[in-house]
Design a protein around this motif. Structure first.
Motif, PDB file in Angstrom:
ATOM      1  N   ALA A 111      23.132 -15.649  34.852  1.00 55.18           N
ATOM      2  CA  ALA A 111      23.619 -15.016  33.625  1.00 55.18           C
ATOM      3  C   ALA A 111      24.407 -16.008  32.776  1.00 55.18           C
ATOM      4  O   ALA A 111      24.216 -16.084  31.554  1.00 55.18           O
ATOM      5  N   ILE A 112      25.271 -16.778  33.412  1.00 51.04           N
ATOM      6  CA  ILE A 112      26.109 -17.713  32.662  1.00 51.04           C
ATOM      7  C   ILE A 112      25.305 -18.911  32.170  1.00 51.04           C
ATOM      8  O   ILE A 112      25.389 -19.297  30.994  1.00 51.04           O
ATOM      9  N   VAL A 113      24.504 -19.502  33.064  1.00 49.54           N
ATOM     10  CA  VAL A 113      23.739 -20.690  32.672  1.00 49.54           C
ATOM     11  C   VAL A 113      22.737 -20.342  31.578  1.00 49.54           C
ATOM     12  O   VAL A 113      22.592 -21.071  30.583  1.00 49.54           O
ATOM     13  N   GLY A 114      22.025 -19.216  31.732  1.00 47.94           N
ATOM     14  CA  GLY A 114      21.071 -18.810  30.704  1.00 47.94           C
ATOM     15  C   GLY A 114      21.738 -18.558  29.370  1.00 47.94           C
ATOM     16  O   GLY A 114      21.214 -18.952  28.310  1.00 47.94           O
ATOM     17  N   TYR A 115      22.895 -17.932  29.407  1.00 46.58           N
ATOM     18  CA  TYR A 115      23.614 -17.666  28.156  1.00 46.58           C
ATOM     19  C   TYR A 115      24.088 -18.959  27.504  1.00 46.58           C
ATOM     20  O   TYR A 115      24.010 -19.116  26.275  1.00 46.58           O
ATOM     21  N   VAL A 116      24.569 -19.899  28.316  1.00 51.40           N
ATOM     22  CA  VAL A 116      25.057 -21.163  27.754  1.00 51.40           C
ATOM     23  C   VAL A 116      23.919 -21.924  27.082  1.00 51.40           C
ATOM     24  O   VAL A 116      24.074 -22.460  25.976  1.00 51.40           O
ATOM     25  N   VAL A 117      22.768 -21.982  27.737  1.00 53.85           N
ATOM     26  CA  VAL A 117      21.620 -22.662  27.135  1.00 53.85           C
ATOM     27  C   VAL A 117      21.219 -21.968  25.837  1.00 53.85           C
ATOM     28  O   VAL A 117      20.976 -22.615  24.807  1.00 53.85           O
ATOM     29  N   ASN A 118      21.154 -20.650  25.879  1.00 51.36           N
ATOM     30  CA  ASN A 118      20.768 -19.886  24.691  1.00 51.36           C
ATOM     31  C   ASN A 118      21.746 -20.121  23.539  1.00 51.36           C
ATOM     32  O   ASN A 118      21.340 -20.337  22.387  1.00 51.36           O
ATOM     33  N   LEU A 119      23.040 -20.076  23.849  1.00 52.22           N
ATOM     34  CA  LEU A 119      24.049 -20.229  22.804  1.00 52.22           C
ATOM     35  C   LEU A 119      24.062 -21.649  22.255  1.00 52.22           C
ATOM     36  O   LEU A 119      24.225 -21.853  21.037  1.00 52.22           O
ATOM     37  N   ALA A 120      23.877 -22.637  23.117  1.00 56.49           N
ATOM     38  CA  ALA A 120      23.882 -24.028  22.650  1.00 56.49           C
ATOM     39  C   ALA A 120      22.734 -24.279  21.679  1.00 56.49           C
ATOM     40  O   ALA A 120      22.926 -24.862  20.597  1.00 56.49           O
ATOM     41  N   ILE A 121      21.532 -23.829  22.032  1.00 57.99           N
ATOM     42  CA  ILE A 121      20.389 -24.017  21.138  1.00 57.99           C
ATOM     43  C   ILE A 121      20.565 -23.181  19.874  1.00 57.99           C
ATOM     44  O   ILE A 121      20.260 -23.632  18.759  1.00 57.99           O
ATOM     45  N   GLY A 122      21.073 -21.957  20.024  1.00 58.59           N
ATOM     46  CA  GLY A 122      21.277 -21.102  18.855  1.00 58.59           C
ATOM     47  C   GLY A 122      22.266 -21.696  17.865  1.00 58.59           C
ATOM     48  O   GLY A 122      22.040 -21.644  16.651  1.00 58.59           O
ATOM     49  N   ARG A 123      23.353 -22.263  18.355  1.00 63.93           N
ATOM     50  CA  ARG A 123      24.334 -22.876  17.454  1.00 63.93           C
ATOM     51  C   ARG A 123      23.758 -24.110  16.770  1.00 63.93           C
ATOM     52  O   ARG A 123      24.066 -24.379  15.598  1.00 63.93           O
ATOM     53  N   THR A 124      22.924 -24.852  17.488  1.00 60.39           N
ATOM     54  CA  THR A 124      22.287 -26.023  16.873  1.00 60.39           C
ATOM     55  C   THR A 124      21.387 -25.593  15.719  1.00 60.39           C
ATOM     56  O   THR A 124      21.415 -26.184  14.627  1.00 60.39           O
ATOM     57  N   LEU A 125      20.597 -24.557  15.947  1.00 58.78           N
ATOM     58  CA  LEU A 125      19.706 -24.062  14.889  1.00 58.78           C
ATOM     59  C   LEU A 125      20.499 -23.473  13.731  1.00 58.78           C
ATOM     60  O   LEU A 125      20.141 -23.662  12.554  1.00 58.78           O
ATOM     61  N   ALA A 126      21.565 -22.750  14.042  1.00 54.52           N
ATOM     62  CA  ALA A 126      22.372 -22.133  12.985  1.00 54.52           C
ATOM     63  C   ALA A 126      23.027 -23.188  12.109  1.00 54.52           C
ATOM     64  O   ALA A 126      23.082 -23.051  10.879  1.00 54.52           O
ATOM     65  N   ALA A 127      23.541 -24.256  12.724  1.00 53.24           N
ATOM     66  CA  ALA A 127      24.157 -25.327  11.939  1.00 53.24           C
ATOM     67  C   ALA A 127      23.129 -26.038  11.074  1.00 53.24           C
ATOM     68  O   ALA A 127      23.423 -26.471   9.951  1.00 53.24           O
ATOM     69  N   ARG A 128      21.907 -26.127  11.565  1.00 55.19           N
ATOM     70  CA  ARG A 128      20.862 -26.818  10.809  1.00 55.19           C
ATOM     71  C   ARG A 128      20.390 -25.995   9.619  1.00 55.19           C
ATOM     72  O   ARG A 128      20.049 -26.554   8.571  1.00 55.19           O
ATOM     73  N   HIS A 129      20.392 -24.664   9.748  1.00 56.36           N
ATOM     74  CA  HIS A 129      19.819 -23.819   8.693  1.00 56.36           C
ATOM     75  C   HIS A 129      20.864 -22.989   7.950  1.00 56.36           C
ATOM     76  O   HIS A 129      20.502 -22.201   7.079  1.00 56.36           O
ATOM     77  N   GLY A 130      22.132 -23.117   8.305  1.00 58.53           N
ATOM     78  CA  GLY A 130      23.179 -22.510   7.504  1.00 58.53           C
ATOM     79  C   GLY A 130      23.407 -21.034   7.721  1.00 58.53           C
ATOM     80  O   GLY A 130      23.624 -20.290   6.765  1.00 58.53           O
ATOM     81  N   TYR A 131      23.377 -20.573   8.964  1.00 59.49           N
ATOM     82  CA  TYR A 131      23.757 -19.187   9.255  1.00 59.49           C
ATOM     83  C   TYR A 131      24.630 -19.190  10.502  1.00 59.49           C
ATOM     84  O   TYR A 131      24.851 -20.238  11.121  1.00 59.49           O
ATOM     85  N   ASP A 132      25.153 -18.036  10.852  1.00 62.83           N
ATOM     86  CA  ASP A 132      26.087 -17.930  11.975  1.00 62.83           C
ATOM     87  C   ASP A 132      25.424 -17.225  13.152  1.00 62.83           C
ATOM     88  O   ASP A 132      24.558 -16.358  12.984  1.00 62.83           O
ATOM     89  N   VAL A 133      25.874 -17.597  14.342  1.00 65.84           N
ATOM     90  CA  VAL A 133      25.420 -16.969  15.579  1.00 65.84           C
ATOM     91  C   VAL A 133      26.600 -16.263  16.216  1.00 65.84           C
ATOM     92  O   VAL A 133      27.670 -16.858  16.383  1.00 65.84           O
ATOM     93  N   ASP A 134      26.421 -14.980  16.554  1.00 64.39           N
ATOM     94  CA  ASP A 134      27.467 -14.190  17.191  1.00 64.39           C
ATOM     95  C   ASP A 134      27.358 -14.368  18.708  1.00 64.39           C
ATOM     96  O   ASP A 134      26.370 -13.928  19.310  1.00 64.39           O
ATOM     97  N   PRO A 135      28.336 -15.010  19.355  1.00 63.80           N
ATOM     98  CA  PRO A 135      28.208 -15.266  20.801  1.00 63.80           C
ATOM     99  C   PRO A 135      28.066 -13.989  21.626  1.00 63.80           C
ATOM    100  O   PRO A 135      27.235 -13.937  22.541  1.00 63.80           O
ATOM    101  N   ASN A 136      28.866 -12.967  21.341  1.00 59.33           N
ATOM    102  CA  ASN A 136      28.790 -11.739  22.127  1.00 59.33           C
ATOM    103  C   ASN A 136      27.469 -11.016  21.898  1.00 59.33           C
ATOM    104  O   ASN A 136      26.889 -10.446  22.830  1.00 59.33           O
ATOM    105  N   GLN A 137      26.979 -11.020  20.658  1.00 55.52           N
ATOM    106  CA  GLN A 137      25.703 -10.391  20.386  1.00 55.52           C
ATOM    107  C   GLN A 137      24.557 -11.145  21.061  1.00 55.52           C
ATOM    108  O   GLN A 137      23.579 -10.538  21.516  1.00 55.52           O
ATOM    109  N   GLU A 138      24.673 -12.469  21.151  1.00 53.42           N
ATOM    110  CA  GLU A 138      23.650 -13.241  21.862  1.00 53.42           C
ATOM    111  C   GLU A 138      23.634 -12.868  23.342  1.00 53.42           C
ATOM    112  O   GLU A 138      22.569 -12.791  23.964  1.00 53.42           O
ATOM    113  N   MET A 139      24.813 -12.632  23.908  1.00 57.12           N
ATOM    114  CA  MET A 139      24.877 -12.203  25.302  1.00 57.12           C
ATOM    115  C   MET A 139      24.189 -10.854  25.474  1.00 57.12           C
ATOM    116  O   MET A 139      23.414 -10.649  26.425  1.00 57.12           O
ATOM    117  N   LEU A 140      24.442  -9.926  24.556  1.00 57.25           N
ATOM    118  CA  LEU A 140      23.796  -8.614  24.628  1.00 57.25           C
ATOM    119  C   LEU A 140      22.290  -8.720  24.443  1.00 57.25           C
ATOM    120  O   LEU A 140      21.513  -8.078  25.167  1.00 57.25           O
TER     121      LEU A 140
END
Length: 752
Positions: A341-370
Motif C-alpha cells: 500500500a505504501i510503496v504503490g502509493y509513493v510510486v503513484n504520487l511521485a509520478i503524478g507530481r512529476t506530470l502535474a509540475a510538467r503540465h501545470g495542475y495539482d495532485v491531491d495526495p489523499n485523493q490519489e490514495m483513495l
C-alpha cells in the motif's frame, strides 16, 4: 562597475516580547475544539458539492474538456500505450508467479475507478515490477509448489497439480489486493497521504534498485529456459542465483536466442526513439511488435515442441467471474499488504507530481490514495495483483501528447480487445521474450547502482540510507527492506536533529548581525554577554545534549560553580564552628587552671605560717609574686598535652561568573517538548542562582505557545520579559549592566 549596495537605517526602541505585544496590540487567536468539530461535521449544499467534486475529479475536468484540441492526441497516445500495456502486463504477471492472463486483468479493471477518481491526468494504472515481485513472494509463501506435488505411480514420478496451484495463487493474489486496497482507502479517508514524506528519495531509490536487481535475477530463468525452484524470504535471491548458475549447462538455446534478439532489437529501437523523439508523432510500440513477431515465428514452426521452450500457453478469452477474497488469509499477508500500500502509493504520487509540475495542475495526495485504493479494490474481485502507476505506459501517454484520462480509456480498449479476441493467438509466445522485455525495461532502474558514488559527495548520511535500504531489500526480501529502510531513515532524521552543533556568536562590526567569530574576522564581542544559537528542535532526544552544548560554548558549567560555592560555604562554616569550639575549650581550660592555682597558693601559705610559727618568727612573709601565674597551662601542671588536629587550609573562593547575561538564539528551534522545557527551566534556575540573566531571542510563535501551555512561564519561573524579538534587542537590554556602553542609547536604538 561596482554597484553600491543599498542601505537601511533602523530607528526604533528595543523590545522584549511582552512590550512588543502590548504596544502593537497582539490579537488573541483561539481555536476552540467545539467550533472545530462543528465546522468539521457541518453539512451544507456547498460543502456537499465540494466533497463530491473532490472525490470525483472527473466532474471538474470533463465539462472543460476540449474535444477538438485533445481527443485525437488522447486516442493516438492511448492506443500506442495500450500496445505496451499488454506485453508488459503479461510479463509482470510472471514475476508475481501468476499466469500471464492475470497481467491483462490487472491492466484492465483498475483503470475504471481511476478514470473517475484520479487527479493525475496522464496517469495509467497497471502492473509495476516491484509490486509484482512483492505479490509473488506472498503467493510462493502461502501456496508453495510442494503443497501441490503428488507422486504418480503410473509415471513413477512426482507431478504438480498446476491448475490447483494456479487457482490457489490467483485467490491469494485477489485477497492480497483487497487487503491492500482497504489499507489505502482507510489511510486516504484519515488524510494520511502525508505518510509518503517518511520515504526519502534515497530510500526509494535504494529500494527500487535492489528490487530491480531481484527482478532481473528472477527473469533469468525464463531467459535461459531452465527450471529453478521458487524461493521466498531472506536470502531467496541468493538461492535463486545459485540455482541459475548451476543450471546454466542446461540452457535452452532457443529460449536464449529469442531473448537475446528481442533484447538487442528493443534496446536499439529505444535508443533511436529517444534520440529522435522530437521527430516522431508518438513512441514506436516496439514491445507489441516484438511480441507479434516472436509469436508468428514460434507458432507455425512449432518451436516450442521441437526445442521444448516454455511458452505462455492458453489464455482464456472473455472476462473472469468475480470472486470474493479469502478474509482468513489476511493475517498471513498483513505486513506485505501494508508495504504494498505504501510503496504503490509513493510510486503513484511521485509520478503524478512529476506530470502535474510538467503540465501545470495539482495532485491531491489523499485523493490519489483513495483512487489507487478503489482501483485495487475493484480489481481484487477479479484476482488481479496489486497495481499502481504503469510507468512505461504512463510515460508513453505523456510523450505522445495525452492530456486526459481519455487516453487511459483507449488503453483499456486495447487490453479488452486482447482479452476478448487476440489472447488466443498468443499461446505460442515464448516466455523468454517476456523476460527480455522486463530486463530491458529495468535499464534505468539498474543505472541507479551508481547512486552511492554521487550521494557520498553530497551527503554521507543519505548515502548510508541508500546502502542500508539496498542491502536490506536485496538480501532480506522486499517487505523487510521497506521496514528496515524506513526505520533507518527515521533514525537518520533523529540523528541529524540530535547532534546539531550550536555555536557562540558575536556581533559583526557596525551591524546588528550576529555570526560565528570562527567564520568572520571583523567581529566585536559584547563584554559580559554570551550568545549561543541552536538550529534544531528541542525535544527529549537532544535536550541534555543542548544543555551540554551551551556549557561548552560559554565555558561555564553553572551546576559545578554552584556546587563549588556551596562547598566553599560549608567549608567556611565548618572552620568557623571549629574555631568556636576551640575558643570554648581554651576558656574552660583557663578557668580550671585558675582554680588549681588558687588551691595550691592557699596550701603554700598555710605551710609557710606553720613554718614561721615553728621557727618563732613574728613577721609573716608576703607571698612572692612569682607564685601567681595567670598564663599557666595544663602541661605545666603535669598534665599530658592532647594531640592536635592538623589545620585544614581554607579553599580559595570560586571565581565570579565570566558573564552576566546569556542569550539563547532559538530561531532554529521549530518545536519544543516537555523535556526541552524542563531543560530551559533548569538552566534559568541555575543561572539565576549565579546572578546571570537568561534571555531567549527569536522564539518562534509556535514555540512560545508551547512554552505557555507547558507552564514554563507560570510554573517554571521563566519571565516573559526574558523573551526578545531578536538577538540585538536582547543585547541592548543587557547593556545597562555591562561596562561597555557602545550599544547603549538613551533614546531609540539606531544602527547605521
Amino acid at each position: 562597475m561596482h554597484q553600491e549596495r543599498p542601505r537601511y537605517v533602523i530607528d526604533r526602541r528595543a523590545y522584549n516580547l511582552p512590550d512588543f505585544d502590548r504596544q502593537f496590540d497582539k490579537k488573541s487567536r483561539q481555536f476552540p475544539v467545539g467550533e472545530t468539530v462543528k465546522k468539521l461535521f457541518r453539512c451544507s449544499l456547498p460543502r456537499l458539492r465540494g466533497l463530491v467534486f473532490r472525490h470525483l475529479p472527473v466532474l471538474s475536468w470533463l465539462p472543460k474538456y476540449k474535444v477538438k484540441e485533445n481527443l485525437l492526441c488522447d486516442v493516438i497516445s492511448g492506443v500506442s500505450a495500450g500496445t505496451i500495456q499488454v506485453p508488459q502486463g503479461m510479463a509482470f504477471a510472471l514475476l508475481a508467479s501468476l499466469p500471464p492472463v492475470n497481467g491483462l486483468y490487472s491492466s484492465f479493471f483498475p483503470l475504471f475507478p481511476y478514470f473517475f477518481m484520479g487527479t493525475a491526468h496522464q496517469m495509467v494504472p497497471g502492473t509495476f515490477a516491484v509490486l509484482s515481485i512483492m505479490a509473488g513472494t506472498v503467493c510462493l509463501r502461502l501456496a508453495p509448489e510442494s503443497g501441490f506435488s503428488r507422486f504418480n505411480a503410473t509415471l513413477n514420478a512426482t507431478v504438480v497439480d498446476t491448475d490447483g496451484m494456479t487457482g490457489a495463487r490467483l485467490g491469494i493474489s485477489g485477497s492480497l489486493s483487497c487487503l491492500t486496497a482497504i489499507i489505502q482507502i482507510g489511510l486516504g479517508f484519515m488524510q494520511f497521504g502525508f505518510v509518503a514524506i517518511y520515504l526519502s528519495e534515497s530510500f526509494v531509490r535504494g529500494f527500487m534498485t535492489a528490487a530491480g536487481l531481484q527482478i532481473l535475477i528472477s527473469v533469468l530463468k525464463y531467459v535461459f529456459g531452465i527450471e529453478v525452484p521458487p524461493y521466498s524470504g531472506p536470502l531467496a535471491v541468493i538461492y535463486t542465483l545459485r540455482d541459475i548458475i548451476r543450471g546454466l549447462p542446461d540452457t535452452n538455446v532457443a529460449s536464449l536466442g529469442f531473448a537475446l534478439v528481442s533484447s538487442a532489437v528493443l534496446i536499439v529501437v529505444k535508443q533511436l526513439s529517444s534520440r529522435f523523439h522530437h521527430k516522431l508523432p508518438f513512441p514506436v510500440p516496439m514491445e507489441i511488435i516484438i511480441v507479434v513477431v516472436a509469436t508468428v515465428i514460434s507458432g507455425p514452426l512449432h518451436l516450442s515442441e521441437i526445442y521444448h521452450m516454455d511458452i505462455v500457453g492458453e489464455i482464456p478469452l472473455g472476462f473472469p467471474s468475480p470472486t470474493l477474497p479469502t478474509v482468513s488469509q489476511w493475517d498471513d499477508m498483513l505486513s506485505t499488504a501494508f508495504s504494498l500500500a505504501i510503496v504503490g502509493y509513493v510510486v503513484n504520487l511521485a509520478i503524478g507530481r512529476t506530470l502535474a509540475a510538467r503540465h501545470g495542475y495539482d495532485v491531491d495526495p489523499n485523493q490519489e490514495m483513495l483512487a489507487l485504493g478503489c482501483s485495487n479494490l475493484l480489481g481484487s474481485f477479479f484476482n488481479i495483483h496489486v497495481v499502481c502507476c504503469a510507468l512505461s505506459v504512463t510515460l508513453a501517454v505523456d510523450s505522445a501528447g495525452g492530456a486526459s484520462q481519455f487516453a487511459s480509456l483507449c488503453v483499456m480498449l486495447v487490453v479488452m480487445v486482447t482479452m476478448l479476441a487476440l489472447g488466443a493467438h498468443l499461446k505460442p509466445l515464448p516466455k523468454s521474450v517476456l523476460g527480455a522485455l522486463i530486463a530491458v525495461n529495468l535499464k534505468n532502474t539498474l543505472l541507479q547502482l551508481s547512486d552511492p558514488f554521487y550521494l557520498w559527495k553530497k551527503s554521507k548520511l543519505d548515502c548510508c540510507v541508500w546502502v542500508v535500504s539496498f542491502l536490506a531489500t536485496f538480501f532480506l526480501s522486499l517487505p523487510y527492506g521497506v521496514a528496515i529502510g524506513v526505520g533507518f531513515s527515521i533514525l537518520v532524521v533523529i540523528f541529524k536533529t540530535q547532534f546539531r552543533n550550536g555555536s557562540a556568536v558575536v556581533r559583526i562590526v557596525d551591524t546588528d548581525i550576529y555570526r560565528n567569530p570562527k567564520v568572520y574576522s571583523q567581529v566585536m564581542s559584547t563584554p559580559g554577554v554570551k550568545i549561543v544559537n541552536y538550529c534544531s528542535p528541542l525535544y527529549f532526544a537532544n535536550a541534555e545534549i543542548f544543555r551540554q552544548k551551551v556549557i561548552k560554548k560559554t565555558g561555564l558549567d553553572p551546576g559545578k560553580l554552584i556546587l563549588a560555592r556551596r562547598k566553599f560555604t560549608e567549608q567556611q562554616q565548618r572552620e568557623k564552628a571549629k574555631e568556636e569550639k576551640k575558643d570554648k575549650q581554651t576558656r574552660r581550660r583557663k578557668l580550671g587552671s585558675l582554680v588549681n592555682m588558687k588551691a595550691q597558693t592557699m596550701s603554700q601559705l598555710e605551710l609557710q605560717d606553720d613554718f614561721n610559727m615553728n621557727d618563732g618568727g613574728a613577721n609573716k612573709a608576703e607571698p612572692p609574686a612569682s607564685t601567681i601565674n595567670f598564663r599557666c597551662k595544663d602541661i605545666e601542671l603535669g598534665e599530658q598535652a592532647p594531640d592536635r588536629e592538623p589545620t585544614v587550609p581554607l579553599e580559595t573562593p570560586p571565581p565570579p561568573p565570566p558573564f552576566h547575561t546569556l542569550i539563547l538564539d532559538l530561531a532554529g528551534v521549530c518545536f519544543i517538548d516537555l523535556m526541552g522545557m524542563k531543560v530551559l527551566i533548569k538552566m534559568n534556575s541555575s543561572y539565576a542562582t549565579l546572578g546571570i540573566e537568561l534571555y531567549l531571542a527569536n522564539v518562534q510563535a509556535q514555540v512560545c505557545e508551547d512554552l505557555e501551555a507547558g507552564g514554563a512561564f507560570d510554573d517554571g519561573h521563566i519571565a516573559r520579559s526574558s523573551l526578545f524579538l531578536s538577538v540585538h534587542d536582547a543585547v541592548v537590554f543587557a547593556q545597562p549592566t555591562s561596562e561597555d556602553s557602545s550599544l547603549l542609547k538613551d533614546g531609540p536604538h539606531c544602527i547605521k
